[in-house]
Design a protein around this motif. Structure first.
Motif, PDB file in Angstrom:
ATOM      1  N   VAL A 112       0.857  -1.200   0.000  1.00 56.56           N
ATOM      2  CA  VAL A 112       0.000   0.000   0.000  1.00 56.56           C
ATOM      3  C   VAL A 112       0.888   1.244   0.000  1.00 56.56           C
ATOM      4  N   LEU A 113       0.702   2.082  -1.013  1.00 55.17           N
ATOM      5  CA  LEU A 113       1.464   3.336  -1.110  1.00 55.17           C
ATOM      6  C   LEU A 113       0.662   4.485  -0.515  1.00 55.17           C
ATOM      7  N   ALA A 114       1.300   5.211   0.426  1.00 55.77           N
ATOM      8  CA  ALA A 114       0.695   6.453   0.936  1.00 55.77           C
ATOM      9  C   ALA A 114       1.060   7.562  -0.040  1.00 55.77           C
ATOM     10  N   SER A 115       0.186   7.795  -1.011  1.00 58.65           N
ATOM     11  CA  SER A 115       0.387   8.926  -1.907  1.00 58.65           C
ATOM     12  C   SER A 115      -0.330  10.139  -1.307  1.00 58.65           C
ATOM     13  N   THR A 116      -0.559  11.138  -2.088  1.00 58.42           N
ATOM     14  CA  THR A 116      -0.988  12.415  -1.521  1.00 58.42           C
ATOM     15  C   THR A 116      -1.847  13.221  -2.489  1.00 58.42           C
ATOM     16  N   SER A 117      -2.654  14.092  -1.930  1.00 57.84           N
ATOM     17  CA  SER A 117      -3.417  15.038  -2.753  1.00 57.84           C
ATOM     18  C   SER A 117      -2.484  15.939  -3.556  1.00 57.84           C
ATOM     19  N   ILE A 139       9.400  21.861 -11.826  1.00 53.71           N
ATOM     20  CA  ILE A 139      10.627  22.477 -11.296  1.00 53.71           C
ATOM     21  C   ILE A 139      10.300  23.513 -10.211  1.00 53.71           C
ATOM     22  N   GLY A 140       9.069  23.511  -9.732  1.00 59.38           N
ATOM     23  CA  GLY A 140       8.651  24.502  -8.739  1.00 59.38           C
ATOM     24  C   GLY A 140       9.110  24.149  -7.333  1.00 59.38           C
ATOM     25  N   PRO A 141       8.821  25.030  -6.364  1.00 58.55           N
ATOM     26  CA  PRO A 141       9.309  24.829  -4.996  1.00 58.55           C
ATOM     27  C   PRO A 141       8.751  23.580  -4.304  1.00 58.55           C
ATOM     28  N   ARG A 142       7.596  23.082  -4.756  1.00 58.82           N
ATOM     29  CA  ARG A 142       7.003  21.894  -4.121  1.00 58.82           C
ATOM     30  C   ARG A 142       7.324  20.618  -4.894  1.00 58.82           C
ATOM     31  N   SER A 143       8.082  20.763  -6.002  1.00 61.07           N
ATOM     32  CA  SER A 143       8.191  19.651  -6.947  1.00 61.07           C
ATOM     33  C   SER A 143       8.883  18.424  -6.369  1.00 61.07           C
ATOM     34  N   VAL A 144       9.864  18.615  -5.466  1.00 63.99           N
ATOM     35  CA  VAL A 144      10.571  17.425  -4.956  1.00 63.99           C
ATOM     36  C   VAL A 144       9.598  16.484  -4.253  1.00 63.99           C
ATOM     37  N   HIS A 145       8.602  17.054  -3.630  1.00 64.70           N
ATOM     38  CA  HIS A 145       7.600  16.234  -2.947  1.00 64.70           C
ATOM     39  C   HIS A 145       6.528  15.747  -3.926  1.00 64.70           C
ATOM     40  N   ASP A 146       5.946  16.690  -4.676  1.00 64.86           N
ATOM     41  CA  ASP A 146       4.786  16.350  -5.504  1.00 64.86           C
ATOM     42  C   ASP A 146       5.179  15.387  -6.629  1.00 64.86           C
ATOM     43  N   GLU A 147       6.299  15.681  -7.294  1.00 64.53           N
ATOM     44  CA  GLU A 147       6.681  14.834  -8.432  1.00 64.53           C
ATOM     45  C   GLU A 147       7.178  13.463  -7.990  1.00 64.53           C
ATOM     46  N   THR A 148       7.816  13.388  -6.825  1.00 67.59           N
ATOM     47  CA  THR A 148       8.300  12.074  -6.390  1.00 67.59           C
ATOM     48  C   THR A 148       7.121  11.186  -6.009  1.00 67.59           C
ATOM     49  N   LYS A 149       6.049  11.789  -5.498  1.00 69.82           N
ATOM     50  CA  LYS A 149       4.853  10.998  -5.190  1.00 69.82           C
ATOM     51  C   LYS A 149       4.181  10.537  -6.485  1.00 69.82           C
ATOM     52  N   ILE A 169      -3.079   2.059  -3.932  1.00 68.60           N
ATOM     53  CA  ILE A 169      -2.624   3.445  -3.752  1.00 68.60           C
ATOM     54  C   ILE A 169      -3.729   4.244  -3.070  1.00 68.60           C
ATOM     55  N   VAL A 170      -3.363   4.947  -1.985  1.00 67.11           N
ATOM     56  CA  VAL A 170      -4.303   5.913  -1.396  1.00 67.11           C
ATOM     57  C   VAL A 170      -3.693   7.309  -1.516  1.00 67.11           C
ATOM     58  N   ARG A 171      -4.540   8.272  -1.862  1.00 68.14           N
ATOM     59  CA  ARG A 171      -4.107   9.677  -1.957  1.00 68.14           C
ATOM     60  C   ARG A 171      -4.659  10.408  -0.742  1.00 68.14           C
ATOM     61  N   PHE A 235      -7.400   5.691  -4.373  1.00 70.78           N
ATOM     62  CA  PHE A 235      -8.559   6.197  -3.663  1.00 70.78           C
ATOM     63  C   PHE A 235      -8.166   7.447  -2.893  1.00 70.78           C
ATOM     64  N   ASN A 236      -8.983   8.496  -3.032  1.00 75.40           N
ATOM     65  CA  ASN A 236      -8.801   9.675  -2.180  1.00 75.40           C
ATOM     66  C   ASN A 236      -9.219   9.336  -0.759  1.00 75.40           C
ATOM     67  N   LEU A 237      -8.396   9.710   0.218  1.00 74.76           N
ATOM     68  CA  LEU A 237      -8.785   9.629   1.629  1.00 74.76           C
ATOM     69  C   LEU A 237      -8.644  11.032   2.205  1.00 74.76           C
ATOM     70  N   GLY A 238      -9.752  11.623   2.570  1.00 76.54           N
ATOM     71  CA  GLY A 238      -9.715  12.980   3.114  1.00 76.54           C
ATOM     72  C   GLY A 238     -11.126  13.381   3.496  1.00 76.54           C
TER      73      GLY A 238
END
Ligand SMILES: NC(=O)c1ccc[n+]([C@@H]2O[C@H](COP(=O)([O-])OP(=O)(O)OC[C@H]3O[C@@H](n4cnc5c(N)ncnc54)[C@H](O)[C@@H]3O)[C@@H](O)[C@H]2O)c1
Length: 322
Positions: A112-117, A139-149, A169-171, A235-238
């Motif tokens: 199970v991968l903990a992905s993200t919104s 290449i934006g300031p959040r990209s290291v997190h968002d793109e790796t997910k 996968i859960v987001r 699946f979105n979890l939120g």
């Protein structure tokens, strides 16, 4: 079941380990304690069904004995952590995810991968269902997190298709609650800490950007359900009740009885304008839905923060937040 939880000493990971031990599973936590805390799992260490191995999941892992499921949560998750540690963040999402997938493949275990919104980025559609492909600046300031997910989701899907690993996968959308670090830079612990100590609440922009805040107990209930399910997701979890950041600040002030003011700071780059999940897929496939209203979850969170040391270890003030 014997479940491996990477990132098991962190905020979500420690609550998950606790929930799995409580339902009778045997749990093996893998964590490098980069943002996790020994105190989060101290109460589990006397349980015969719980063990923890300090390790970096970007190095290959082998575990003796049977493994039935691997839940991969290990990753810097708060903006202050991933801004300070961009390369380890990319490594945890890429090499770390592949190592955990290989561990699951070796044991024919569920993964199970903990992905993200954050994979939706500054989404072009609203609210966000799982059909959205995302709008992320690579290449934006959040990209290291968002793109790796995003890459971790692709890797997980490739292991499902080509290596026949049973993956899910859960987001996860913004989740809050006890055990968040007071200086981790995320909006709920920041506001609660600032309100309790009489500091101004730092609101980025004019506070009209929206988020959806899910109480940790609700979120965690979705993870064992995903372990037990054969469904791939995502699946979105939120929590689908959307609030502006300003509304959140006002609510924290009300519930703490604080006289703190609000201080408005420039909006960080690539900050999503609106974020709200559609959770119908998780409801149908997992029988999951959030139950704790924001006011009640905040009350519990505030009570926990108030009971902690009045002089928490200070970490650098964040320049961005999720
Ligand atoms: N909390 C949220 O609102 C939220 C939202 C979306 C996604 N998520 C995802 O859930 C997961 C957990 O988030 P969290 O909020 O509990 O954050 P956290 O920082 O509290 O937990 C992350 C854990 O991973 C560990 N870790 C990091 N890199 C590691 C490595 N290379 N090897 C071993 N351990 C490592 C840390 O020490 C920590 O215990 C993350 O993958 C995050 O992206 C969380």
């Amino acid at each position: 079941m014997r479940v491996v939880v990477s990132g098991g000493s962190g905020f979500l990971g420690s609550h998950l380990c606790e929930a799995l031990v409580r339902r009778g599973d045997s749990v093996h936590c893998l964590d490098d304690f980069s943002s996790g805390r020994a105190a989060n799992i101290a109460h589990l260490l006397h349980e015969p069904s719980f063990r923890c191995t300090p390790c970096d999941v970007t190095e290959p892992s082998r575990l003796p004995g049977r493994v039935d499921a691997v839940v991969h949560l290990a990753s810097p998750a708060s903006p202050s952590d991933y801004h300070r540690h961009p390369l380890p963040t990319l490594a945890a999402g890429s090499r770390g995810t592949e190592n955990m997938l290989k561990l699951a493949a070796h044991h024919s275990a569920r993964f199970v991968l903990a992905s993200t919104s954050a994979v939706y980025g500054d989404a072009t559609g609203h609210p966000q269902d799982e059909e959205h492909w995302g709008h992320v600046n690579p290449i934006g300031p959040r990209s290291v997190h968002d793109e790796t997910k995003r890459f971790a989701e692709t890797l997980t899907t490739a292991y499902r298709r080509d290596e026949r690993v049973d993956t899910g996968i859960v987001r996860i959308f913004n989740t809050y609650g006890p055990r968040m670090r007071p200086y981790d830079g995320r909006v709920v612990p920041s506001f609660v800490r600032q309100a309790l100590t009489g500091e101004p609440l730092t609101v980025f922009g004019d506070g009209s950007q929206t988020r959806s805040f899910c109480y940790v107990d609700d979120l965690i209930a979705g993870l064992p359900a995903m372990i037990d399910s054969p469904a791939p997701g995502p699946f979105n979890l939120g929590d689908p009740s959307e609030r502006t950041v300003r509304e959140l600040a006002e609510l924290v002030l009300l519930l703490t009885g604080s006289t703190s003011e609000m201080r408005f700071l420039p909006l960080p780059g690539d900050d999503p304008v609106r974020r709200c999940p559609v959770v119908s897929r998780a409801r149908e496939a997992l029988g999951w839905q959030p139950r704790v209203p924001l006011e009640e979850g905040l009350r519990r969170t505030i009570a926990w923060f108030a009971a902690q040391s009045p002089h928490p270890v200070r970490e650098p003030e964040p320049s961005a937040r999720s």
